[in-house]
Write an enzyme that holds these catalytic residues in place. Structure first.
Site, PDB file in Angstrom:
ATOM      1  CB  CYS A   2      -9.964   9.043   1.477  1.00 50.38           C
ATOM      2  SG  CYS A   2      -9.012  10.036   0.347  1.00 50.38           S
ATOM      3  NE  ARG A  27     -10.973   2.895   2.652  1.00 47.10           N
ATOM      4  CZ  ARG A  27     -12.092   2.523   2.069  1.00 47.10           C
ATOM      5  NH1 ARG A  27     -12.698   1.426   2.477  1.00 47.10           N
ATOM      6  NH2 ARG A  27     -12.626   3.208   1.094  1.00 47.10           N
ATOM      7  CD1 TRP A  75      -3.132   6.700  -1.095  1.00 44.94           C
ATOM      8  CD2 TRP A  75      -4.001   7.679  -2.907  1.00 44.94           C
ATOM      9  NE1 TRP A  75      -2.436   6.259  -2.197  1.00 44.94           N
ATOM     10  CE2 TRP A  75      -2.939   6.844  -3.319  1.00 44.94           C
ATOM     11  CE3 TRP A  75      -4.701   8.389  -3.880  1.00 44.94           C
ATOM     12  CZ2 TRP A  75      -2.572   6.708  -4.649  1.00 44.94           C
ATOM     13  CZ3 TRP A  75      -4.328   8.251  -5.210  1.00 44.94           C
ATOM     14  CH2 TRP A  75      -3.267   7.412  -5.571  1.00 44.94           C
ATOM     15  CG  ASN A 101     -13.353   7.868  -0.100  1.00 47.21           C
ATOM     16  OD1 ASN A 101     -12.564   8.126  -1.002  1.00 47.21           O
ATOM     17  ND2 ASN A 101     -13.626   6.644   0.298  1.00 47.21           N
ATOM     18  N   GLY A 102     -13.522  10.597  -2.401  1.00 41.96           N
ATOM     19  CA  GLY A 102     -14.014  10.732  -3.774  1.00 41.96           C
ATOM     20  C   GLY A 102     -13.401  11.959  -4.419  1.00 41.96           C
ATOM     21  CD  GLU A 482      -1.203 -10.997  -8.919  1.00 43.87           C
ATOM     22  OE1 GLU A 482      -1.427 -10.061  -9.703  1.00 43.87           O
ATOM     23  OE2 GLU A 482      -1.423 -10.903  -7.700  1.00 43.87           O
ATOM     24  CE  LYS A 486       0.208  -9.083  -5.079  1.00 41.31           C
ATOM     25  NZ  LYS A 486      -0.806  -8.973  -6.013  1.00 41.31           N
ATOM     26  CD  GLU A 489       0.561  -4.901  -5.668  1.00 37.93           C
ATOM     27  OE1 GLU A 489      -0.515  -4.332  -5.868  1.00 37.93           O
ATOM     28  OE2 GLU A 489       0.628  -6.102  -5.309  1.00 37.93           O
ATOM     29  CG  HIS A 505      10.205 -10.135 -29.750  1.00 38.47           C
ATOM     30  ND1 HIS A 505      10.480 -10.189 -31.090  1.00 38.47           N
ATOM     31  CD2 HIS A 505       9.643 -11.321 -29.428  1.00 38.47           C
ATOM     32  CE1 HIS A 505      10.079 -11.360 -31.568  1.00 38.47           C
ATOM     33  NE2 HIS A 505       9.572 -12.063 -30.573  1.00 38.47           N
ATOM     34  CE  LYS A 604      -7.257  -5.281  -0.379  1.00 39.25           C
ATOM     35  NZ  LYS A 604      -6.453  -6.221  -1.192  1.00 39.25           N
TER      36      LYS A 604
HETATM   37  C1  G6P Z   1      -5.503  -1.543  -6.274  1.00 34.11           C
HETATM   38  C2  G6P Z   1      -4.964  -2.598  -5.330  1.00 34.11           C
HETATM   39  C3  G6P Z   1      -4.705  -3.891  -6.106  1.00 34.11           C
HETATM   40  C4  G6P Z   1      -5.967  -4.324  -6.813  1.00 34.11           C
HETATM   41  C5  G6P Z   1      -6.534  -3.225  -7.728  1.00 34.11           C
HETATM   42  C6  G6P Z   1      -7.937  -3.574  -8.210  1.00 34.11           C
HETATM   43  O1  G6P Z   1      -4.517  -1.172  -7.155  1.00 34.11           O
HETATM   44  O2  G6P Z   1      -3.774  -2.165  -4.710  1.00 34.11           O
HETATM   45  O3  G6P Z   1      -4.313  -4.906  -5.203  1.00 34.11           O
HETATM   46  O4  G6P Z   1      -5.707  -5.462  -7.580  1.00 34.11           O
HETATM   47  O5  G6P Z   1      -6.644  -2.006  -6.988  1.00 34.11           O
HETATM   48  O6  G6P Z   1      -8.783  -3.642  -7.090  1.00 34.11           O
HETATM   49  P1  G6P Z   1     -10.161  -4.400  -7.046  1.00 34.11           P
HETATM   50  O7  G6P Z   1     -10.719  -4.086  -5.691  1.00 34.11           O
HETATM   51  O8  G6P Z   1     -10.990  -3.848  -8.166  1.00 34.11           O
HETATM   52  O9  G6P Z   1      -9.883  -5.857  -7.240  1.00 34.11           O
END
Ligand code: G6P
Length: 609
Positions: A2, A27, A75, A101-102, A482, A486, A489, A505, A604
């Site tokens: 949020c 965000r 969100w 927010n929270g 990773e 990516k 996502e 496996h 984010k």
């Molecule tokens: C969210 C984001 C990811 C990020 C993760 C951890 O899921 O979409 O891109 O890696 O949070 O975020 P941080 O700010 O702790 O690196």
């Protein structure tokens, strides 16, 4: 998650609020809303979907003209994505509006109590409960009502509140969620992150947990929720406006991928001393003795940051010879972890606000661990809750899919490793060699970025395929994770990353004719083994895309497509091998027509558990 923007001052504020809200779109959110007090009356507008939907709706009902207002991107947590659940929420008696927010954890008990008092709720949210509670406690002084309500709630919040009956007063507060109060001339702009403020002012109050600020166009007062006056900490925001603009790029993710050489040069600046074979990390200097006597390192994070932490785990054990483990913060905190003397917990986080990572860190500290942060956002909640730390210095990351923060995290963890290793077994010469290799990383990334067009062409060949594998060993097993993350996502392609050996496996059953399998096949200790795994995929009709070391011609015999990266010591290679995977994910998303910077359902910064 949020986003919050609020304003009190002397100017009509609707456009400023909406412009701020757009800066926070990155965000992640699914609905938006705005409230202003206009001619003494609360006006409210909400819309599901993008901020542009909200703008269209405002246009149709007539724009707002008040000089105090709040707006929010939501969100969804409690309750579905509906207009009724979007913020701002109001009470049912006093014209009080709240954005939040929270999460209010005890909202269910409070809701029952308020319903018994006759309040009628219109939404399923925890925030509406807070609005009603403030209303219930309101006796003509908004600041006091907010303080009293916050004394009753448990959980996390950044809130902004206003009330029809005090039309010039805005009250904001925070606990566990970020909130910055920008100080302008006869005005205040409040937001959950600096990007919504810097266009107006660089002076800001940074709030501590449980702080409440009462703001009017004339001035402000800071206190705690128990009404103890607080001397505010006024700081200069370091963010520059151009850092949060696209500057000619199509997407922030693209910009940030291409910014990596510059970001890493900034990350290394003043920290590497190849001549004396040492790394200078000011943030760790005061803890030299404790770090020399370390017995165990626990790295904790979520998402991309966890993948960087896993590479840190490998580096610290391999080079500094300290037992290390990287773990999801969400698991670590709840599994009753054993923290022995000599344990350091390293929280890795771009935002410094990830709720699980923050909670894991607090848990470890309570159990006596020394805590370090590897964080990008200066002054964030995690950075303020650690004993020491090293900032990434890669600049703001706006793209939801993390890229430059990942290479920055690996770079910082490499420096932390060398810092620790030199205090133990590593010679100055050995360290100097690795420092010189680290210094080459930015130029080598530039060389990979120059292959962008070829990487796009390779991606184009496979973009219609819905299942991909990413396989690697050793230091590049986390890179495989990773790469898969990516791709899923932003392109919504199903992708799995795993250690190459694990494929046999189970996942090998998935391989069919033409299935893309991306192998991290750069030169390293397990190169031959990776070659065997490649042949196993080929034998079953899979198409191999290999990320290999420049000069390795042999691999062309095994892989359909080869993407080359420059040679570098294996421990530093993930900073290079990840770059073609970032570009592949980016191109796949663009080719599939997705909104790269606003992927569905993602946020984010995940500020709830
Ligand atoms: C969210 C984001 C990811 C990020 C993760 C951890 O899921 O979409 O891109 O890696 O949070 O975020 P941080 O700010 O702790 O690196």
């Amino acid at each position: 998650m949020c986003g919050i923007v609020a304003y009190v001052g002397k100017k009509p504020c609707q456009s400023l609020l909406l412009e701020g809200l757009k800066r926070l779109e990155y965000r992640g959110y699914d609905s938006a809303g705005i409230a202003v007090i206009q001619d003494g009356a609360l006006r409210l507008c909400k819309a599901v979907g993008r901020v542009s939907n909200l703008e269209d709706k405002l246009e149709s009902i007539g724009n707002f003209s008040g000089t105090i207002g709040l707006c929010h991107t939501r969100w969804a947590t409690h309750g579905g994505v509906t207009e009724a659940n979007a913020h701002p929420h109001t009470d049912d008696r006093n014209g009080i509006a709240v954005i939040h927010n929270g999460i209010i954890e005890n909202y269910a008990a409070l809701k029952t109590y308020l319903q018994e008092k006759g309040h009628v709720f219109k939404s399923q949210t925890d925030t509406e409960v807070l609005a009603m509670l403030i209303g219930e406690l309101y006796e003509g002084d908004l600041e006091k009502a907010v303080q009293a309500a916050l004394r009753e709630v448990t959980g996390a919040y950044a809130i902004a509140v206003m009330c029809e009956r005090e039309p010039g007063t805005l009250v904001v507060a925070r606990k566990g969620s970020p909130l910055i109060v920008g100080i302008g001339a006869d005005e205040f702009i409040i937001a959950s992150d600096a990007s919504a403020i810097v266009a107006h002012t660089a002076r800001a109050i940074t709030l501590e947990d449980y702080n409440v600020v009462r703001l009017t166009a004339e001035g402000f007062r800071t206190s705690t929720i128990h009404d103890v006056p607080v001397t505010p900490r006024i700081e200069q925001l370091e963010l520059e406006l151009q850092e949060i603009e696209l500057s000619g790029h199509s997407h922030f993710m693209q910009k940030e991928i291409h910014e990596q050489p510059k970001a890493l040069r900034n990350c290394f600046r003043g920290r590497l001393d190849a001549k004396d074979g040492r790394v200078i990390l000011g943030g760790l200097a005061d803890h030299g003795k404790q770090l020399t006597n370390l017995r165990r390192v626990v790295l904790t994070a979520q998402g991309t940051a966890l993948h960087a932490a896993m590479i840190g785990e490998y580096m610290i054990e391999d080079l500094a010879k300290i037992p290390s483990i990287a773990e999801y913060a969400s698991e670590f905190r709840y599994r009753n972890p054993i923290i022995e003397d000599g344990t350091v917990v390293v929280a890795v986080s771009q935002s410094g606000e990830t709720a699980d990572t923050l909670a894991a860190l607090q848990e470890a500290r309570e159990r006596g661990a020394l805590s370090l942060g590897v964080i990008n956002v200066v002054g964030s909640s995690i950075s303020r809750n650690t004993d020491a730390g090293v900032y990434l210095r890669v600049g703001p990351e706006i793209g939801v899919a993390s890229t430059k923060a990942f290479t920055g995290q690996v770079a910082v963890l490499a420096m932390v490793t060398l810092f620790l290793a030199r205090r133990r077994f590593m010679s100055a010469d050995q360290c100097a060699d690795l420092i010189r290799a680290l210094e080459t990383v930015p130029d080598k990334i530039e060389a990979i970025l120059a292959q962008n067009d070829r990487i796009r062409r390779v991606t184009e060949k496979y973009v219609e395929r819905d299942n991909w594998l990413f396989l690697g060993r050793g230091y590049n097993y986390p890179t495989a994770l990773e790469g898969a993350l990516k791709l899923k996502e932003i392109s919504y392609i199903h992708a799995e990353g795993m250690p190459a050996a694990e494929m046999k496996h189970g996942p090998i059953a998935l391989i069919n004719e033409g299935m893309p399998a991306v192998f991290l096949a750069n030169r390293g200790r397990q190169y031959e083994k990776v070659m065997s795994n490649i042949q196993e995929v080929r034998a079953r009709g899979g198409h191999v895309i290999a990320v290999a070391t420049e000069g390795d011609e042999e691999i062309r015999r095994y892989a359909q497509d080869v993407l080359y990266v420059p040679d570098i010591p294996e421990c530093l290679s993930p900073m290079l091998t990840v770059v073609p995977l970032q570009l592949m994910a980016y191109h796949a998303a663009v080719l599939r027509g997705h909104d790269v910077d606003k992927p569905r359902n993602l946020a984010k910064s995940v500020t709830v558990e």
